[in-house]
Design a protein around this motif. Structure first.
Motif, PDB file in Angstrom:
ATOM      1  N   VAL A   1       0.758  -1.484   0.170  1.00 44.91           N
ATOM      2  CA  VAL A   1      -0.239   0.081   0.260  1.00 44.91           C
ATOM      3  C   VAL A   1       1.188   1.235   0.533  1.00 44.91           C
ATOM      4  CG1 VAL A   1      -1.591   1.653   1.049  1.00 44.91           C
ATOM      5  CG2 VAL A   1      -1.787  -1.089   1.383  1.00 44.91           C
ATOM      6  N   LEU A   2       2.101   1.260   0.857  1.00 44.35           N
ATOM      7  CA  LEU A   2       3.098   2.836   0.578  1.00 44.35           C
ATOM      8  C   LEU A   2       3.626   2.800  -0.435  1.00 44.35           C
ATOM      9  CD1 LEU A   2       4.800   4.557   2.282  1.00 44.35           C
ATOM     10  CD2 LEU A   2       6.489   2.948   2.871  1.00 44.35           C
TER      11      LEU A   2
ATOM     12  N   ARG B   1       2.082   1.732  -3.501  1.00 47.89           N
ATOM     13  CA  ARG B   1       1.203   2.456  -4.073  1.00 47.89           C
ATOM     14  C   ARG B   1       0.549   3.770  -4.177  1.00 47.89           C
ATOM     15  NH1 ARG B   1      -0.142   1.421  -9.106  1.00 47.89           N
ATOM     16  NH2 ARG B   1      -2.512   2.060  -9.488  1.00 47.89           N
ATOM     17  N   ASN B   2       0.244   4.400  -2.560  1.00 43.87           N
ATOM     18  CA  ASN B   2       0.992   5.531  -2.602  1.00 43.87           C
ATOM     19  C   ASN B   2       1.651   6.702  -3.488  1.00 43.87           C
ATOM     20  OD1 ASN B   2      -1.745   4.908  -1.746  1.00 43.87           O
ATOM     21  ND2 ASN B   2      -1.108   4.936  -0.027  1.00 43.87           N
TER      22      ASN B   2
ATOM     23  N   TYR C   1       0.338  12.421  -9.199  1.00 44.35           N
ATOM     24  CA  TYR C   1      -0.200  13.387  -9.489  1.00 44.35           C
ATOM     25  C   TYR C   1       0.490  14.707  -9.337  1.00 44.35           C
ATOM     26  CZ  TYR C   1      -2.597  16.634  -6.542  1.00 44.35           C
ATOM     27  OH  TYR C   1      -3.361  18.208  -5.693  1.00 44.35           O
TER      28      TYR C   1
ATOM     29  N   LEU D   1       1.215   7.375  -6.704  1.00 45.42           N
ATOM     30  CA  LEU D   1      -0.165   8.092  -7.160  1.00 45.42           C
ATOM     31  C   LEU D   1       0.304   9.055  -7.033  1.00 45.42           C
ATOM     32  CD1 LEU D   1      -2.864   5.825  -6.375  1.00 45.42           C
ATOM     33  CD2 LEU D   1      -2.769   5.963  -8.287  1.00 45.42           C
ATOM     34  N   ARG D   2       0.985   9.620  -5.804  1.00 53.55           N
ATOM     35  CA  ARG D   2       1.245  10.943  -5.302  1.00 53.55           C
ATOM     36  C   ARG D   2       2.217  11.194  -6.296  1.00 53.55           C
ATOM     37  NH1 ARG D   2       1.145  13.529  -0.925  1.00 53.55           N
ATOM     38  NH2 ARG D   2       3.028  15.002  -0.442  1.00 53.55           N
TER      39      ARG D   2
END
Length: 394
Positions: A148-149, A151-152, A159, A155-156
């Motif tokens: 999850v880390l 993946r985040n 962005y 995405l960051r």
């Protein structure tokens, strides 16, 4: 290291080996029946640990393949009966993170699922040491949390990359708008200068015709007409020099047939202020110094500057605002000041945050065209101010 990520990953792998290999060979396993089933670390286990850890060198370029290689290496060690090594465990977690951080959703989900299933099977079937349920849940949550880390963070990064790309597009669009505004304003200035010069040429033509008709019977009047032609011709040449370098557009050709009357100048300032006062804005005019007529081009530019500044005051200063127009005639220059006490500093800047105002571009272009100086900004005590200095002589 940012420019060479593969070298940084190789150093990371070497760091894991420097820390983990001595611990693998020097630390003794705890006593107990479960731990007696492990084989003592030897050369082959050391080579497997080195191969698994060094595979992190390619974790950014081939993250899914690196994860599968690490899983395969740890399976070989588990089947051979070697105890888990710290470098291998850390390399496995880094590989799970790398798949999530450097690949799209499909590959990252596949890699995360494969890593989770392998880790669960290893804890339940391949590890000879009994593991309690809380420890198993905690270890599995660690694997999921690492995925999850990653993946985040992916995405960051996406962005922020989108924000940078959008900012670059807006900057290019702003530059395009500014260039279009400059071209438009230069075209308008060129048309006005054309009108001024055409007016002078018309006067010269009339004076020359009059001098030709009376030269035989009134030589004095003919000489006076010739002097007028000389003076007007010099002024026209001065204005023509201003035209050189001013960009023209195709629309100028269509509007070349406009009337040849000169544009408004400072002599029409009273009429302009009367029109502004009719809108409800209180405007006062001060003239200091010995008033002298500037060159026709400067006359038009100063008038247009005052007109544009008062227009901005009407738009942004508010209903209770007051404005002042001051003309300072120096020995060689003319200073024009337009100030107001409204709230235009905030509203004007907010309205022009994305587009810095074609009116402002026009002001700078006009003043620069005649070798003058322009200052625009907030006024001390509140409000907004415009100050320009023009040379009186062309």
């Amino acid at each position: 290291m940012k420019a060479r990520p593969q070298a940084a990953d190789a150093l990371l792998a070497l760091g894991l080996l420097v820390v983990g290999l001595p611990q693998l060979f020097l630390e003794e396993l705890p006593e107990g029946a479960d731990y007696d089933q492990f084989r003592a670390p030897d050369l082959w286990s050391g080579l497997l640990v080195v191969a698994v850890a060094m595979s992190l060198t390619w974790r950014r370029r081939h993250p899914l393949q690196v994860l599968m290689f690490i899983i395969g290496g740890e399976l070989v060690m588990a089947v051979a009966g070697y105890p888990p090594a710290v470098p291998d465990v850390v390399a496995f977690l880094i590989a799970v993170y790398s798949v999530a951080a450097h690949r799209g959703l499909a590959q990252s989900a596949l890699g995360g699922l494969a890593g989770f299933v392998y880790f669960l099977v290893y804890l339940m079937l391949l590890l000879p040491v009994s593991t309690s349920l809380p420890v198993m849940v905690t270890d599995c949550a660690l694997v999921v949390g690492v995925w999850v880390l990653g993946r985040n963070l992916r995405l960051r990064r996406a962005y922020f990359a989108e924000l940078e790309d959008r900012a670059a597009r807006l900057e290019r669009a702003r530059g395009t708008d500014a260039r279009a505004a400059r071209i438009e304003e230069r075209s308008r200035i060129a048309r006005e200068l054309h009108d001024v010069v055409a007016h002078h040429v018309s006067v010269m033509t009339v004076q020359a015709g009059a001098a030709r008709r009376i030269i035989d019977r009134d030589a004095g009047s003919a000489r006076e007409a010739m002097s007028t032609i000389e003076e007007v011709g010099r002024t026209a040449l001065s204005e023509m020099r201003r035209i050189v370098g001013v960009l023209r557009t195709d629309r100028d050709v269509e509007q070349a047939g406009r009337e040849l009357a000169p544009q408004p100048g400072l002599g029409d300032l009273g009429e302009l202020l009367d029109h502004v006062r009719e809108t409800g804005l209180s405007v006062q005019l001060w003239i200091e110094g010995e008033a002298r007529p500037p060159s026709p081009g400067v006359d038009v530019a100063a008038f247009r500057l005052i007109q544009e500044a008062l227009t901005n005051t009407l738009k942004h200063a508010g209903p209770q605002a007051r404005a002042w127009v001051r003309l300072y005639y120096g020995d060689r220059d003319l200073t024009v000041e337009i100030e107001d006490d409204g709230r235009g500093t905030v509203t004007f800047m907010a309205d022009n945050e994305d587009n810095q105002g074609h009116g402002l571009v026009g002001m700078y272009e006009r003043v620069a065209l005649y070798g003058g100086e322009l200052r625009i900004g907030p006024r001390v005590g509140g409000g907004f101010g415009v100050r320009a200095r023009f040379p009186l002589e062309a």
